[in-house]
Design a protein around this motif. Sequence first.
Motif, PDB file in Angstrom:
ATOM      1  N   GLU A   1      -5.735   0.352  -2.937  1.00 27.18           N
ATOM      2  CA  GLU A   1      -6.990   0.921  -2.444  1.00 27.18           C
ATOM      3  C   GLU A   1      -7.909  -0.195  -1.932  1.00 27.18           C
ATOM      4  O   GLU A   1      -8.543  -0.047  -0.882  1.00 27.18           O
ATOM      5  CB  GLU A   1      -7.683   1.706  -3.550  1.00 27.18           C
ATOM      6  N   ASP A   2      -7.976  -1.309  -2.671  1.00 27.76           N
ATOM      7  CA  ASP A   2      -8.836  -2.411  -2.235  1.00 27.76           C
ATOM      8  C   ASP A   2      -8.326  -3.033  -0.939  1.00 27.76           C
ATOM      9  O   ASP A   2      -9.113  -3.453  -0.083  1.00 27.76           O
ATOM     10  CB  ASP A   2      -8.915  -3.483  -3.334  1.00 27.76           C
ATOM     11  N   ILE A   3      -7.014  -3.098  -0.785  1.00 31.71           N
ATOM     12  CA  ILE A   3      -6.447  -3.612   0.471  1.00 31.71           C
ATOM     13  C   ILE A   3      -6.891  -2.717   1.622  1.00 31.71           C
ATOM     14  O   ILE A   3      -7.334  -3.203   2.678  1.00 31.71           O
ATOM     15  CB  ILE A   3      -4.910  -3.675   0.395  1.00 31.71           C
ATOM     16  N   ALA A   4      -6.776  -1.406   1.413  1.00 32.79           N
ATOM     17  CA  ALA A   4      -7.160  -0.460   2.463  1.00 32.79           C
ATOM     18  C   ALA A   4      -8.640  -0.612   2.821  1.00 32.79           C
ATOM     19  O   ALA A   4      -9.013  -0.611   4.000  1.00 32.79           O
ATOM     20  CB  ALA A   4      -6.874   0.974   2.004  1.00 32.79           C
ATOM     21  N   ILE A   5      -9.480  -0.785   1.803  1.00 33.52           N
ATOM     22  CA  ILE A   5     -10.915  -0.944   2.051  1.00 33.52           C
ATOM     23  C   ILE A   5     -11.186  -2.232   2.818  1.00 33.52           C
ATOM     24  O   ILE A   5     -11.979  -2.259   3.767  1.00 33.52           O
ATOM     25  CB  ILE A   5     -11.689  -0.928   0.714  1.00 33.52           C
ATOM     26  N   ARG A   6     -10.493  -3.299   2.425  1.00 39.11           N
ATOM     27  CA  ARG A   6     -10.726  -4.603   3.055  1.00 39.11           C
ATOM     28  C   ARG A   6     -10.288  -4.622   4.526  1.00 39.11           C
ATOM     29  O   ARG A   6     -10.825  -5.406   5.308  1.00 39.11           O
ATOM     30  CB  ARG A   6      -9.984  -5.699   2.282  1.00 39.11           C
ATOM     31  N   VAL A   7      -9.312  -3.765   4.890  1.00 39.50           N
ATOM     32  CA  VAL A   7      -8.875  -3.745   6.294  1.00 39.50           C
ATOM     33  C   VAL A   7      -9.536  -2.613   7.076  1.00 39.50           C
ATOM     34  O   VAL A   7      -9.143  -2.310   8.197  1.00 39.50           O
ATOM     35  CB  VAL A   7      -7.332  -3.648   6.402  1.00 39.50           C
ATOM     36  N   GLY A   8     -10.546  -1.967   6.455  1.00 37.04           N
ATOM     37  CA  GLY A   8     -11.372  -1.030   7.226  1.00 37.04           C
ATOM     38  C   GLY A   8     -11.149   0.438   6.984  1.00 37.04           C
ATOM     39  O   GLY A   8     -11.580   1.274   7.781  1.00 37.04           O
ATOM     40  N   TYR A   9     -10.536   0.815   5.843  1.00 33.69           N
ATOM     41  CA  TYR A   9     -10.295   2.220   5.548  1.00 33.69           C
ATOM     42  C   TYR A   9     -10.993   2.602   4.241  1.00 33.69           C
ATOM     43  O   TYR A   9     -11.292   1.756   3.398  1.00 33.69           O
ATOM     44  CB  TYR A   9      -8.798   2.523   5.435  1.00 33.69           C
ATOM     45  N   SER A  10     -11.239   3.878   4.098  1.00 33.37           N
ATOM     46  CA  SER A  10     -11.841   4.394   2.857  1.00 33.37           C
ATOM     47  C   SER A  10     -10.850   5.369   2.238  1.00 33.37           C
ATOM     48  O   SER A  10     -10.857   6.565   2.539  1.00 33.37           O
ATOM     49  CB  SER A  10     -13.167   5.104   3.149  1.00 33.37           C
ATOM     50  N   PRO A  11      -9.969   4.885   1.377  1.00 30.00           N
ATOM     51  CA  PRO A  11      -8.888   5.732   0.860  1.00 30.00           C
ATOM     52  C   PRO A  11      -9.374   6.745  -0.180  1.00 30.00           C
ATOM     53  O   PRO A  11     -10.129   6.412  -1.083  1.00 30.00           O
ATOM     54  CB  PRO A  11      -7.932   4.726   0.218  1.00 30.00           C
ATOM     55  N   GLU A  12      -8.950   7.964  -0.019  1.00 31.55           N
ATOM     56  CA  GLU A  12      -9.191   9.000  -1.033  1.00 31.55           C
ATOM     57  C   GLU A  12      -7.858   9.695  -1.280  1.00 31.55           C
ATOM     58  O   GLU A  12      -7.728  10.902  -1.178  1.00 31.55           O
ATOM     59  CB  GLU A  12     -10.251   9.992  -0.544  1.00 31.55           C
ATOM     60  N   ARG A  13      -6.853   8.902  -1.570  1.00 32.91           N
ATOM     61  CA  ARG A  13      -5.488   9.397  -1.677  1.00 32.91           C
ATOM     62  C   ARG A  13      -4.804   8.769  -2.893  1.00 32.91           C
ATOM     63  O   ARG A  13      -5.382   7.943  -3.586  1.00 32.91           O
ATOM     64  CB  ARG A  13      -4.693   9.041  -0.403  1.00 32.91           C
ATOM     65  N   THR A  14      -3.551   9.169  -3.109  1.00 35.86           N
ATOM     66  CA  THR A  14      -2.752   8.524  -4.145  1.00 35.86           C
ATOM     67  C   THR A  14      -2.322   7.147  -3.642  1.00 35.86           C
ATOM     68  O   THR A  14      -2.492   6.809  -2.458  1.00 35.86           O
ATOM     69  CB  THR A  14      -1.500   9.354  -4.456  1.00 35.86           C
ATOM     70  N   ARG A  15      -1.739   6.365  -4.527  1.00 35.13           N
ATOM     71  CA  ARG A  15      -1.272   5.029  -4.134  1.00 35.13           C
ATOM     72  C   ARG A  15      -0.244   5.131  -3.011  1.00 35.13           C
ATOM     73  O   ARG A  15      -0.294   4.389  -2.024  1.00 35.13           O
ATOM     74  CB  ARG A  15      -0.665   4.310  -5.341  1.00 35.13           C
ATOM     75  N   GLU A  16       0.700   6.079  -3.175  1.00 32.99           N
ATOM     76  CA  GLU A  16       1.773   6.218  -2.184  1.00 32.99           C
ATOM     77  C   GLU A  16       1.203   6.628  -0.820  1.00 32.99           C
ATOM     78  O   GLU A  16       1.625   6.120   0.232  1.00 32.99           O
ATOM     79  CB  GLU A  16       2.798   7.248  -2.656  1.00 32.99           C
ATOM     80  N   GLU A  17       0.232   7.551  -0.849  1.00 31.17           N
ATOM     81  CA  GLU A  17      -0.358   8.015   0.408  1.00 31.17           C
ATOM     82  C   GLU A  17      -1.141   6.887   1.091  1.00 31.17           C
ATOM     83  O   GLU A  17      -1.107   6.747   2.317  1.00 31.17           O
ATOM     84  CB  GLU A  17      -1.276   9.206   0.146  1.00 31.17           C
ATOM     85  N   THR A  18      -1.833   6.085   0.287  1.00 33.27           N
ATOM     86  CA  THR A  18      -2.581   4.967   0.859  1.00 33.27           C
ATOM     87  C   THR A  18      -1.633   3.935   1.475  1.00 33.27           C
ATOM     88  O   THR A  18      -1.874   3.420   2.576  1.00 33.27           O
ATOM     89  CB  THR A  18      -3.451   4.296  -0.222  1.00 33.27           C
ATOM     90  N   PHE A  19      -0.540   3.654   0.764  1.00 31.25           N
ATOM     91  CA  PHE A  19       0.451   2.714   1.306  1.00 31.25           C
ATOM     92  C   PHE A  19       1.012   3.244   2.624  1.00 31.25           C
ATOM     93  O   PHE A  19       1.125   2.507   3.607  1.00 31.25           O
ATOM     94  CB  PHE A  19       1.588   2.504   0.301  1.00 31.25           C
ATOM     95  N   GLU A  20       1.390   4.536   2.654  1.00 30.55           N
ATOM     96  CA  GLU A  20       1.952   5.122   3.873  1.00 30.55           C
ATOM     97  C   GLU A  20       0.938   5.070   5.015  1.00 30.55           C
ATOM     98  O   GLU A  20       1.309   4.864   6.177  1.00 30.55           O
ATOM     99  CB  GLU A  20       2.363   6.574   3.611  1.00 30.55           C
ATOM    100  N   MET A  21      -0.339   5.262   4.695  1.00 29.63           N
ATOM    101  CA  MET A  21      -1.371   5.199   5.725  1.00 29.63           C
ATOM    102  C   MET A  21      -1.423   3.796   6.342  1.00 29.63           C
ATOM    103  O   MET A  21      -1.475   3.639   7.569  1.00 29.63           O
ATOM    104  CB  MET A  21      -2.730   5.555   5.126  1.00 29.63           C
ATOM    105  N   LEU A  22      -1.385   2.770   5.471  1.00 26.28           N
ATOM    106  CA  LEU A  22      -1.421   1.397   5.967  1.00 26.28           C
ATOM    107  C   LEU A  22      -0.188   1.069   6.808  1.00 26.28           C
ATOM    108  O   LEU A  22      -0.284   0.468   7.883  1.00 26.28           O
ATOM    109  CB  LEU A  22      -1.534   0.427   4.786  1.00 26.28           C
ATOM    110  N   LEU A  23       0.983   1.476   6.299  1.00 25.81           N
ATOM    111  CA  LEU A  23       2.222   1.199   7.031  1.00 25.81           C
ATOM    112  C   LEU A  23       2.239   1.932   8.365  1.00 25.81           C
ATOM    113  O   LEU A  23       2.613   1.360   9.408  1.00 25.81           O
ATOM    114  CB  LEU A  23       3.430   1.618   6.178  1.00 25.81           C
TER     115      LEU A  23
END
Length: 228
Positions: A186-208
Amino acid sequence: MTTHELAAMLDHLRTAFAFGLSKPAVGELEAVGAAFRDGPDQSVKDFLKAIRAARAPAATTKGKSAADVPAVIERVRSVRREELAAEAVSGELGTLNNAQLKQVLLAFDVKATTKIADNMLRAQQLLTPLTLSPVPPKPPAVSPDTALVDRGVETYNRLRDTKGLSIPDLQAEFKPVQTYPKSVVEDIAIRVGYSPERTREETFEMLLTNLERIKRNEYRAEVILNDV
């Protein structure tokens, strides 16, 4: 016969039988006659009907209660703050209909059902002092591993900025991030410009997916440039 006619008849009776009546009885007949004369002249039948209506208890609508639901809710709160005995409110809850019970439950964020018996039980269960049913504290938030966050951000930015990287290679290099804890991803997603409101897997898939989209756009741009 009207009420005024009845008053006149009472006057005649009072006069005719005055010799046989006590002084208080004569006075009462005179007072009753005067009362009938002072009132509106109406049939005796209507007069009696009005008297009966005045004496009858107020009709209530079937299935409804005159309970003051907001006041009941406040008294439930008083019980929960140990300012009032539960017995003082339990009986009031027992007089409420299903719609009113739902209002009480809603005030305390308790889900209601369609059955009045279930809602009554849940309402009665509210009559427990808060000190006897403490809400368990939330576990302290776990701070993400900053070293892992930095590594994940560096990996994301490097893959994003590496020209000519194929999608399979990108997926393989980014895959280790999938094993990071949720707070880190979640912190990685925030640092690269996203506001995650998902599970870990969903956040990873979003980044990928975002990295893959960037690479596909790069390929399209190169194809266009090469065709020009």
